[in-house]
Design a protein around this motif. Structure first.
Motif, PDB file in Angstrom:
ATOM      1  N   THR A   1      10.524 116.873 -21.883  1.00 37.37           N
ATOM      2  CA  THR A   1      11.145 116.553 -23.176  1.00 37.37           C
ATOM      3  C   THR A   1      10.163 116.103 -24.252  1.00 37.37           C
ATOM      4  OG1 THR A   1      11.579 114.285 -22.390  1.00 37.37           O
ATOM      5  CG2 THR A   1      13.341 115.922 -22.102  1.00 37.37           C
ATOM      6  N   ASN A   2       9.044 115.546 -23.852  1.00 38.98           N
ATOM      7  CA  ASN A   2       8.100 114.970 -24.812  1.00 38.98           C
ATOM      8  C   ASN A   2       6.830 115.817 -24.864  1.00 38.98           C
ATOM      9  OD1 ASN A   2       5.879 113.327 -25.863  1.00 38.98           O
ATOM     10  ND2 ASN A   2       7.327 111.613 -25.801  1.00 38.98           N
ATOM     11  N   PRO A   3       6.469 116.365 -26.033  1.00 37.39           N
ATOM     12  CA  PRO A   3       5.274 117.221 -26.115  1.00 37.39           C
ATOM     13  C   PRO A   3       3.995 116.523 -25.664  1.00 37.39           C
ATOM     14  CG  PRO A   3       6.617 117.471 -28.093  1.00 37.39           C
ATOM     15  CD  PRO A   3       7.213 116.330 -27.312  1.00 37.39           C
ATOM     16  N   GLU A   4       3.864 115.223 -25.954  1.00 36.65           N
ATOM     17  CA  GLU A   4       2.657 114.489 -25.552  1.00 36.65           C
ATOM     18  C   GLU A   4       2.573 114.371 -24.034  1.00 36.65           C
ATOM     19  OE1 GLU A   4       0.622 110.045 -26.079  1.00 36.65           O
ATOM     20  OE2 GLU A   4       2.270 110.651 -27.412  1.00 36.65           O
ATOM     21  N   ALA A   5       3.684 114.042 -23.399  1.00 33.79           N
ATOM     22  CA  ALA A   5       3.720 113.953 -21.936  1.00 33.79           C
ATOM     23  C   ALA A   5       3.502 115.323 -21.318  1.00 33.79           C
ATOM     24  CB  ALA A   5       5.055 113.367 -21.490  1.00 33.79           C
ATOM     25  N   ASN A   6       4.093 116.338 -21.917  1.00 35.80           N
ATOM     26  CA  ASN A   6       3.942 117.696 -21.420  1.00 35.80           C
ATOM     27  C   ASN A   6       2.479 118.127 -21.472  1.00 35.80           C
ATOM     28  OD1 ASN A   6       4.088 120.893 -21.942  1.00 35.80           O
ATOM     29  ND2 ASN A   6       5.904 120.237 -20.819  1.00 35.80           N
ATOM     30  N   GLU A   7       1.809 117.792 -22.538  1.00 29.85           N
ATOM     31  CA  GLU A   7       0.401 118.164 -22.684  1.00 29.85           C
ATOM     32  C   GLU A   7      -0.462 117.450 -21.646  1.00 29.85           C
ATOM     33  OE1 GLU A   7      -3.189 119.778 -23.803  1.00 29.85           O
ATOM     34  OE2 GLU A   7      -1.135 120.461 -24.173  1.00 29.85           O
ATOM     35  N   ALA A   8      -0.090 116.220 -21.289  1.00 36.38           N
ATOM     36  CA  ALA A   8      -0.841 115.504 -20.244  1.00 36.38           C
ATOM     37  C   ALA A   8      -0.756 116.255 -18.920  1.00 36.38           C
ATOM     38  CB  ALA A   8      -0.285 114.088 -20.094  1.00 36.38           C
ATOM     39  N   ALA A   9       0.435 116.745 -18.581  1.00 36.12           N
ATOM     40  CA  ALA A   9       0.595 117.531 -17.355  1.00 36.12           C
ATOM     41  C   ALA A   9      -0.164 118.845 -17.457  1.00 36.12           C
ATOM     42  CB  ALA A   9       2.079 117.787 -17.079  1.00 36.12           C
ATOM     43  N   CYS A  10      -0.076 119.488 -18.632  1.00 32.03           N
ATOM     44  CA  CYS A  10      -0.786 120.752 -18.851  1.00 32.03           C
ATOM     45  C   CYS A  10      -2.282 120.591 -18.620  1.00 32.03           C
ATOM     46  CB  CYS A  10      -0.563 121.247 -20.281  1.00 32.03           C
ATOM     47  SG  CYS A  10       1.094 121.837 -20.632  1.00 32.03           S
TER      48      CYS A  10
END
Length: 551
Positions: A306-315
Motif C-alpha cells: 500500500t505504501n510506495p516507500e515501503a514497497n521500494e524498500a522491499a524492491c
C-alpha cells in the motif's frame, strides 16, 4: 433435514418433460472446486449431479500443468481441503511445498474416497449453457453432442486454466516442437540435449526454467518483464513436524480462515516506514531465508502493498539479492526489475542462480522485441535464435477467460461475453445478475488468497444456498443489480487502496491484448470475505423475482 427429505419436493418437481437427461445440478471442472461441489451436492444433499471436465481425469489445473518444475507456492499442510478431519489426518507429504505429481495424487485420492469420478464425464468440454425462462432450467451442451438440463449450474473453471498463446507472426512455420505449459502432454516431453526457448517469466516460467535448465543443451529465455522473486523455502519436513501440525489442525485452520491471504502465517501489523532501514533489512533477510512469496509481501511489514516507500524498500532488497546472486553484470541488469513490487508475489527454488549456468541465456524482448517465429526458431531485432523446442509460458486468460469463451446465455438470452465486454461483473465472486442459479466457484471479484480455503468457503455457501432453495421449493436465485454494483464498487475501492492496480498484471487482465484493465479480485482478505458472506445472508438476492431477505 436428511437426504431423503431433500429429494422429496426438490427440483424433480420441475422435471424436464422431454427425453433430454435431467439432473438437479451440473458441475463443470474436476479441480479443488469442482470435486468439492460434487461431494457437497451429491453426498451431503443427495442431489443428482452430472459433472464434466476436459481432462482425462480429475485434477483441474493440476491435471494440465504437468510441466517440469510445477510446484504449489502454498505450504503443503494447507494446500488441501479442511472439511474432513479424517482426510486431514490420513494425508501426508514429504516437503514443505507440493509438486504437481503430489497434488494430482492427493486430488485423485479425494475422488476415490468420496466416489466422485462416477459423476464425471471426462474428455468433455461444455461449449454452451443457456437458461430457459419457461422451465427455469439450464440447458447445457458439450463438444461430444451431449445435451442435459439442470436446475443448478455450478462452474469450477479455475482462475488459471484458459491458456494464452500470443499470436506471434509465423508461429505456424516453426518446424520444431511447440508446447504451452498449461497444456503439457501427459506423456511428458523429452528435452535432453535440445535447444529450448521459453517465452515468459511469470510464476510458471520461473518454475519451468529452473526445472529444465539442467537437462537441455541450451536454454534461451525470452523475458518481457523482469520479476521480483524470493526463495520458496522448499525443504524436507520430518514426521515429527507433520505429526505436530496434524495435532494442531483445529487452530491452524481457524487462523487460516480468519486471516487475509490464508497462507498459514500471521500477517504483519508493523509498517516498514515505522522502523529503521537496518530493521527492515533484518526482517527481509529473515523472511528471505524462511521462504514464501506471500510471506515476503504480507508477513514482513503491513504496508508493502500500500505504501510506495515501503514497497521500494522491499524492491531494493530483492534487487540487491539479484546483483549478489547473478555473476554476469549484464544478465543481472536484465533480470533486475525497476517497477513496483505489486504483482502476484513470486517465489522460486533457485531462479536467479539458474542464469549462472553456461547453457542458459537471457533475451530481454523489451530491448529486442520478437519480430516473428521462423521455421528455425525466433527472430528478434538482434538476430535469429535457432531452437528445437519452443515453450510458451505465457500464462492464462485469467479469471473470466473460460466464461467468455463458452456460449453462456442467461435471462433474455443475454450473453456473458457481451455482458463482460468492459470487465467481469458479479456479486460476492459467486453469482451474476441475469444468470439465475449459476454459481461460479472463484468467479470474478472473489478473494485474492491461497485458493483451497476460498474454494471451500464458496462451495459451502453454494451448498447451503441450494439446500435453502430446495427446502422451500424456490425456483431461482440471482443478485440484484444494486447489490452487484455495490460489490464491484467495494472491490474497486479496496484495490485502489493498494499498489496492485499500478502494475501491469494478469490480476487485472493486462496480459491479454485488447482486454480491458479492470478489477477481478476482492482484496479485503479471506477473513473479511467470510464475514461479508455471513453478514449479508441473502440480502441483495432476488428469489423467484419476488422474495429477498436475510438468511
Amino acid at each position: 433435514m436428511d437426504k431423503t427429505t431433500i429429494r422429496e419436493g426438490n427440483v424433480m418437481s420441475q422435471i424436464n418433460k422431454s427425453n433430454i437427461p435431467h439432473f438437479d445440478a451440473v458441475v463443470v471442472g474436476a479441480g479443488f472446486g469442482g470435486l468439492y461441489a460434487v461431494h457437497k451436492l451429491k453426498n451431503e444433499l443427495g442431489l443428482t449431479v452430472r459433472a464434466y471436465d476436459t481432462g482425462a481425469d480429475v485434477g483441474g489445473t493440476w491435471y494440465w500443468n504437468r510441466y517440469p518444475g510445477a510446484l504449489s507456492d502454498t505450504q503443503s499442510y494447507i494446500y488441501r481441503y479442511s472439511f474432513d478431519k479424517e482426510l486431514l489426518q490420513e494425508s501426508t507429504w514429504k516437503n514443505t511445498y507440493l509438486t504437481q505429481p503430489e497434488i494430482f495424487e492427493y486430488l485423485s485420492h479425494v475422488a476415490d474416497r468420496f466416489d466422485l469420478r462416477s459423476n464425471y464425464q471426462f474428455r468433455t468440454k461444455v461449449t454452451a449453457a443457456h437458461f430457459n425462462e419457461e422451465t427455469n432450467l439450464w440447458q447445457i451442451m458439450t463438444d461430444r453432442g451431449d445435451e442435459v438440463t439442470a436446475k443448478f449450474f455450478v462452474t469450477g473453471l479455475g482462475l488459471l486454466s484458459a491458456t494464452n498463446v500470443p499470436n506471434f507472426k509465423g508461429r505456424e512455420t516453426f518446424k520444431g516442437e511447440q508446447y504451452h505449459t498449461g497444456a503439457w502432454p501427459e506423456s511428458g516431453v523429452d528435452l535432453k540435449g535440445k535447444r529450448v526457448g521459453v517465452i515468459g517469466t511469470g510464476s510458471t516460467g520461473v518454475q519451468l526454467i529452473i526445472g529444465i535448465a539442467p537437462e537441455v543443451e541450451h536454454l534461451t529465455v525470452f523475458q518481457r518483464s523482469a520479476q521480483y522473486s524470493v526463495p520458496v523455502g522448499k525443504r524436507p519436513q520430518s514426521e515429527e513436524d507433520i505429526a505436530k501440525i496434524k495435532g494442531n489442525y483445529g487452530e491452524i485452520w481457524k487462523q487460516v480462515k480468519s486471516s487475509a491471504v490464508a497462507f498459514g502465517f500471521d500477517e504483519s501489523t508493523v509498517p516498514a516506514v515505522s522502523v529503521s532501514k537496518e530493521e527492515q533489512d533484518r526482517v527481509f533477510e529473515e523472511t528471505w531465508n524462511k521462504g514464501g512469496g506471500f510471506r515476503f509481501m504480507f508477513g514482513t511489514f503491513s504496508d508493502i502493498a500500500t505504501n510506495p516507500e515501503a514497497n521500494e524498500a522491499a524492491c531494493e532488497f530483492i534487487r540487491k539479492k539479484i546483483r549478489e546472486i547473478v555473476k554476469d553484470p549484464e544478465t543481472a541488469r536484465k533480470l533486475t526489475p525497476t517497477s513496483l513490487y505489486a504483482k502476484r508475489p513470486l517465489c522460486d527454488n533457485g531462479y536467479y542462480d539458474t542464469f549462472n549456468r553456461d547453457n542458459v541465456s537471457l533475451i530481454d524482448v523489451k530491448e529486442n522485441p520478437i519480430l516473428e517465429i521462423t521455421s528455425k526458431g525466433i527472430r528478434t531485432t538482434d538476430g535469429e535464435y535457432e531452437l528445437d523446442v519452443l515453450i510458451y509460458a505465457t500464462g492464462f486468460d485469467a479469471v473470466d477467460g473460460h466464461y467468455i469463451k463458452m456460449d453462456l446465455r442467461g435471462r433474455g438470452g443475454v450473453s456473458m461475453r457481451e455482458k463482460w465486454e468492459d470487465g467481469p461483473t458479479g456479486y460476492l465472486g459467486i453469482t451474476n445478475t441475469d444468470f439465475p442459479n449459476l454459481f461460479m466457484i472463484l468467479g470474478p471479484n472473489g478473494p485474492f488468497t491461497n485458493l483451497p480455503p476460498s474454494i471451500e468457503t464458496q462451495v459451502e455457501w453454494i451448498s447451503d444456498t441450494v439446500k435453502y432453495m430446495v427446502e422451500r421449493n424456490i425456483k431461482t436465485i440471482e443478485p440484484t443489480q444494486d447489490a452487484e454494483n455495490e460489490w464491484l464498487t467495494t472491490c474497486s475501492t479496496i484495490a485502489d487502496a493498494t499498489l496492485f492496480p499500478k502494475a501491469e498484471s494478469w490480476i487485472f487482465g493486462a496480459n491479454i491484448p485488447g482486454k480491458k484493465n479492470s478489477v477481478r479480485f476482492y482484496m479485503g482478505g479471506l477473513g473479511n470475505y467470510r464475514k461479508v458472506l455471513e453478514e449479508v445472508g441473502y440480502n441483495g438476492f432476488a428469489f423467484d423475482h419476488a422474495f429477498s431477505g436475510k438468511k
